[in-house]
Enzyme design. Structure first.
Site, PDB file in Angstrom:
ATOM      1  N   GLY A 152       0.763  -1.301   0.135  1.00  0.00           N
ATOM      2  CA  GLY A 152       0.009  -0.207   0.011  1.00  0.00           C
ATOM      3  C   GLY A 152       0.820   1.433  -0.013  1.00  0.00           C
TER       4      GLY A 152
ATOM      5  N   ASP B  92       2.973   4.301  -1.428  1.00  0.00           N
ATOM      6  CA  ASP B  92       3.143   4.882  -2.568  1.00  0.00           C
ATOM      7  C   ASP B  92       4.565   5.186  -3.154  1.00  0.00           C
ATOM      8  OD1 ASP B  92       0.383   4.862  -2.988  1.00  0.00           O
ATOM      9  OD2 ASP B  92       0.084   6.495  -1.864  1.00  0.00           O
TER      10      ASP B  92
ATOM     11  N   HIS C 244      15.787  12.948 -13.131  1.00  0.00           N
ATOM     12  CA  HIS C 244      14.915  11.664 -12.603  1.00  0.00           C
ATOM     13  C   HIS C 244      14.628  12.043 -11.381  1.00  0.00           C
ATOM     14  CE1 HIS C 244      17.414   9.152 -16.019  1.00  0.00           C
ATOM     15  NE2 HIS C 244      15.889   9.595 -16.512  1.00  0.00           N
TER      16      HIS C 244
ATOM     17  N   ASP D 191      14.187   9.676  -8.966  1.00  0.00           N
ATOM     18  CA  ASP D 191      15.007   9.116  -8.005  1.00  0.00           C
ATOM     19  C   ASP D 191      16.166  10.197  -7.597  1.00  0.00           C
ATOM     20  OD1 ASP D 191      16.444   8.671 -10.558  1.00  0.00           O
ATOM     21  OD2 ASP D 191      17.538   6.948  -9.771  1.00  0.00           O
TER      22      ASP D 191
ATOM     23  N   HIS E  29      23.658  10.677 -19.843  1.00  0.00           N
ATOM     24  CA  HIS E  29      22.822   9.820 -18.873  1.00  0.00           C
ATOM     25  C   HIS E  29      21.389   9.799 -19.672  1.00  0.00           C
ATOM     26  CE1 HIS E  29      21.335   7.783 -15.699  1.00  0.00           C
ATOM     27  NE2 HIS E  29      20.313   8.790 -15.185  1.00  0.00           N
TER      28      HIS E  29
ATOM     29  N   ASP F  16      28.577   6.660  -9.509  1.00  0.00           N
ATOM     30  CA  ASP F  16      27.578   6.061  -9.594  1.00  0.00           C
ATOM     31  C   ASP F  16      27.941   4.473 -10.072  1.00  0.00           C
ATOM     32  OD1 ASP F  16      25.193   4.955 -10.867  1.00  0.00           O
ATOM     33  OD2 ASP F  16      25.429   5.918 -12.769  1.00  0.00           O
TER      34      ASP F  16
ATOM     35  N   HIS G 190      16.536  -0.271 -26.495  1.00  0.00           N
ATOM     36  CA  HIS G 190      16.747   0.293 -25.293  1.00  0.00           C
ATOM     37  C   HIS G 190      18.289   0.006 -25.181  1.00  0.00           C
ATOM     38  CE1 HIS G 190      16.283   2.272 -21.394  1.00  0.00           C
ATOM     39  NE2 HIS G 190      16.991   1.369 -20.781  1.00  0.00           N
TER      40      HIS G 190
ATOM     41  N   GLY H  89      21.291   3.904 -19.190  1.00  0.00           N
ATOM     42  CA  GLY H  89      22.126   5.389 -19.171  1.00  0.00           C
ATOM     43  C   GLY H  89      22.958   5.282 -18.121  1.00  0.00           C
ATOM     44  N   HIS H  90      23.624   4.209 -17.553  1.00  0.00           N
ATOM     45  CA  HIS H  90      24.531   4.221 -16.644  1.00  0.00           C
ATOM     46  C   HIS H  90      25.565   3.380 -17.132  1.00  0.00           C
ATOM     47  CE1 HIS H  90      22.134   5.194 -13.217  1.00  0.00           C
ATOM     48  NE2 HIS H  90      20.921   4.783 -13.926  1.00  0.00           N
TER      49      HIS H  90
END
Lengths: 567, 567
Positions: A60, A62, A87, A89, A153, A207, A377, A380-381
């Protein structure tokens, strides 16, 4: 103040000034809710403020944001929030954080554009100061200076950060890859990184997301080739889904459409909003009235002349694509030989909803092109070779891998050792750990409060372990309520027991089970009442009996709630 | 009977005999619960009877088995259940089906061995007749004959089936790959398949699981090389986890141990049971007292001399490996430089629990080797080149792809077309669809009941959509019970309202919310009571008011249960 005292004070002041601390509040030991703070005794810089999507056991919920209690306690030292890219995140926690922290926010044009439309949705009372920066800009935040440098990215306009402190440069890559042929021609700024490196980088934060992949992540341009090939084979309409923020991808889709003489229509609210914002700011130079048509006009064109760009790459149940796949979209019915291109990665946790969407589209006769069967696809990393390149280019004294689960951080430390950084100069910081740096030393000196704040509806942080445990319990075996009415004076049952269940068994087929259960409780109740037991004891007895009975009968453990009304 | 009638009857009888129907009851349009039936008017053969693991939205469900109501209705025609191999998705439904269907079960030695230990657990009242077969055996089941041929797969002793009918051969591959260098030297039986092909294969049913992968699936032997390499680098104990049924993998691990002069101990109940069963039947010739030691003796040996084989490759919370990873295993503590090798695929849905296990093992200082970073696992299913080989070798007239979600079936039909099978001779059968075959024609003639039967504890099929919907609702936002006690005669509230919630909000921080809610209900109740509304109306009113109130206040939609006691 005598000279001795003065000297001591000076020393103390100096020693304070010559220390900088780095603390991740998110993104270290997990993928998502990225947030790192850089501080000395006077000033704090916050890098990014992202959200994370809930794990499956967080029923439940979000979304999840970082615990910022440390920042709240140190509000007056915060000089600015610096964003690396747009983004979720990295910026998704800002609507929840802005009301708590009053600091200017710095970001590139696209990043701030995305943030603005997010803040509009949230109806923030006191909007923050947004300051637009470009790569190579240098800003002053208290005793720090921050210079931005371009990185590639899967979203346009991303930057890394060089933070100039009085003990040296701290470099933060943001999310990045090394794309040698980027769509907008903007290479990752090798030269700036080399320049910092020549000045001496004290600490690199880099990263770690794709560290498990060997080799190089392919260039975004390679997706273009696979899109072209797919377009060449399309017999009817082409429907492409990707993340709205993947502007380069959208640009390539529109380029393909132009080449194959197709018109482009857009559906899905976030897709529409992001594309118009990006076009307005000049990120989509190929968007114009010649190629774009309103979605309502799709039916006026031949199928072979249409490309539709839509949301729904993660199989989100209410998205345009999911509705097409279940044949419940109001304005578009999938027809045989329509081609659907899913040009996006699968966010962990969405595997089965995406698979459902693909299966349903095939059932309707569409041709579906997706990552597993065609390279529509790319990530991007940076993969491991690019990470090594970054380490060798930056040549930092100290290294902290960021943006990854624990295993990613471990693998990244191994890469760093491979390229020659001494093991003792590498630190795995999990969220909350504080790394103290001087000109030549680094050590973990402790930790600050950090963790997950769960957002459920309008509630931020009001759902914790107890609530989640109850949801888990209810989810697994449902619940059984026993309504008991006792006549206080006579000490007897006032009316027959009532048993109400939800999510436990199919009630109509389980009359016998409930009759037996009632009988068991009644016997126990009468015994309790004759012994004059108190209410809590009676409740415990009922719960215990039912628990045992249901487990023996059908091996289920519903939540049992005895409710007693005394008259 | 006159000659006309006789003729007509004869014709009818012939036409009956010269038709065979094929119906998947599971595994077509999904991965798992594989089950297919082959029938003519007199006889039915059942191929496999597997289970499927629940999808994440099926809260609290343990497993899923096929709906066999069609088989129950046609019990008297069932001549046998034929098993291709011993994986759960091919034999796991048998304990639930055996009490319903009395038919002999045919399988190879290992398959029946695995089935037997499963049946023991279930304490089946009337054990079925198990008949052990070998590859190249031919059995008669009513008017059908079934010949078994060897295939390679990620479990030992797998077979495919050639079913001889009076209209031609129906070939079923089972789960297979083409391993050119199998561990036990038992190649997939190209020659038998060629022989059937020369006789003419009417219909091929072939495994579609890996159709999305291009090229060939690597040989099981390649895993051995990667295991050897990992072993070479291990500094302390080696802990290997894989599926207990992957006998070839276990054999290779033991071979590595022997080569590196390490002893092998086993922990985990299913692992122990399967290994001793397989060793007893001769599938693990390298298991002997020289290499194997009891798990309790591990501490008596140097770390460098130990290999432990354990369960837990899917991050199952109660497994030995998970307990090691959370430092809660009674007899084994992970130490720095222990090596853990996860030599298994990730079953979809288990991604995050496996990731957690890996992260935790790294946190404890172990070196973890897993599929993403080393090739310590290969798939047991044929990739697209192997599937083409099978199609070209079998040269069937008709083709039905099996074992796959809809998209896999679609991709497999495309491969079949590529190698020259006409589009009209290829059929996608989803579960329940009945394909009728004559010597030269095939068509889908309708469907039989099929679907998912959910198993939750001891309950088989008693949890359906209503119960699942309630569990979903409870899981998302919890529930709120309103206990209302009304004095019948006076038509007034007898005592104050009580609100009880579970899984909704953290109660201690939400006093204000509940006080407000009570006030709202009381006002509405008094109005209802003054109007003399009946109980259902009162309940609806209370539910409606609370629903709206909670959504406006905190955007949550708990399940609301008003309970009224009349006095």
């Amino acid at each position: 103040m005598n000279s001795y005292q003065k000297n001591k004070f000076q020393k103390k002041k100096n020693s304070h000034e010559l220390k900088v601390c780095v603390t991740p509040l998110g993104g270290c030991g997990e993928i998502g809710k990225n947030m790192t703070i850089i501080e000395n005794s006077n000033d704090i810089i916050v890098i990014d403020a992202g959200l994370m999507f809930p794990k499956e056991e967080m029923l439940g919920i979000d979304l999840i944001i970082p615990d910022i209690s440390y920042l709240k306690r140190n509000r007056q030292r915060i000089r600015g929030i610096v964003l690396t890219h747009g983004h979720e995140d990295h910026i998704g926690a800002l609507p929840y954080i802005i009301p708590e922290i009053d600091a200017p926010i710095y970001g590139t044009k696209l990043t701030l554009g995305l943030l603005e439309s997010k803040l509009e949705e949230f109806e923030i009372k006191k909007p923050p100061t947004l300051i637009c920066i470009k790569p190579k800009d240098k800003i002053t935040l208290g005793s720090f200076q921050v210079e931005f440098f371009r990185v590639s990215h899967s979203i346009a306009d991303g930057v890394g950060l060089a933070i100039f402190t009085n003990i040296g440069i701290i470099m933060h890559t943001g999310d990045f890859k090394v794309d040698q042929t980027p769509i907008d021609g903007e290479l990752i700024d090798f030269h700036k990184i080399a320049e910092y490196s020549n000045q001496g980088i004290l600490l690199l934060l880099s990263d770690s997301t794709n560290v498990e992949r060997s080799g190089y992540s392919p260039s975004e341009k390679e997706v273009g080739e696979h899109l072209y090939n797919a377009f060449a084979e399309a017999k009817k309409r082409i429907i492409v889904t990707t993340f709205a923020s993947n502007i380069h991808r959208i640009k390539q889709v529109i380029d393909c459409a132009i080449r194959y003489n197709r018109k482009v229509a857009i559906t899905g609210m976030s897709m529409n909003r992001t594309i118009s914002m990006a076009a307005k700011h000049g990120y989509l130079p190929n968007v114009n009235n010649k190629v774009m048509i309103p979605f309502e006009d799709v039916r006026r064109h031949l199928s072979k002349r249409i490309v539709i760009i839509t949301t729904g790459s993660q199989g989100e149940p209410m998205s345009a694509l999911s509705r097409m796949a279940t044949n419940s979209h109001k304005h578009l019915k999938i027809e045989k030989d329509d081609m659907v291109i899913i040009s996006a990665r699968v966010i962990p946790g969405n595997e089965s909803s995406i698979a459902n969407t693909i299966n349903n589209l095939f059932r309707l006769g569409a041709e579906v092109v997706y990552e597993k069967v065609s390279e529509v696809h790319v990530s991007g990393h940076a993969s491991s070779e690019e990470l090594k390149l970054m380490l060798n280019l930056a040549r930092p004294k100290f290294f902290v891998p960021v943006h990854g689960e624990y295993r990613h951080l471990v693998h990244h430390t191994k890469l760093a050792q491979k390229v020659g950084i001494p093991e003792n100069n590498i630190f795995i910081l999990e969220n909350g750990k504080k790394l103290e740096l001087t000109k030549d030393k680094a050590r973990i000196i402790g930790s600050v409060s950090s963790g997950m704040v769960l957002v459920d509806g309008k509630g931020v942080g009001d759902v914790g372990n107890i609530v989640l445990r109850d949801r888990q319990h209810l989810a697994n075996d449902g619940m059984v309520i026993v309504l008991i009415s006792i006549h206080k004076q006579s000490g007897k049952l006032n009316s027959p027991l009532e048993i109400i269940s939800r999510g436990f068994v199919y009630v109509r087929g389980s009359e016998e089970l409930f009759t037996k259960a009632k009988l068991k409780i009644e016997i126990a109740l009468n015994e309790c009442l004759s012994k004059n037991n108190n209410l809590p004891d009676i409740k415990n007895t009922v719960t215990g009996i039912l628990k045992k009975f249901f487990y023996e009968e059908i091996e289920r453990r519903p939540m049992i709630l005895p409710l007693i009304v005394e008259i």
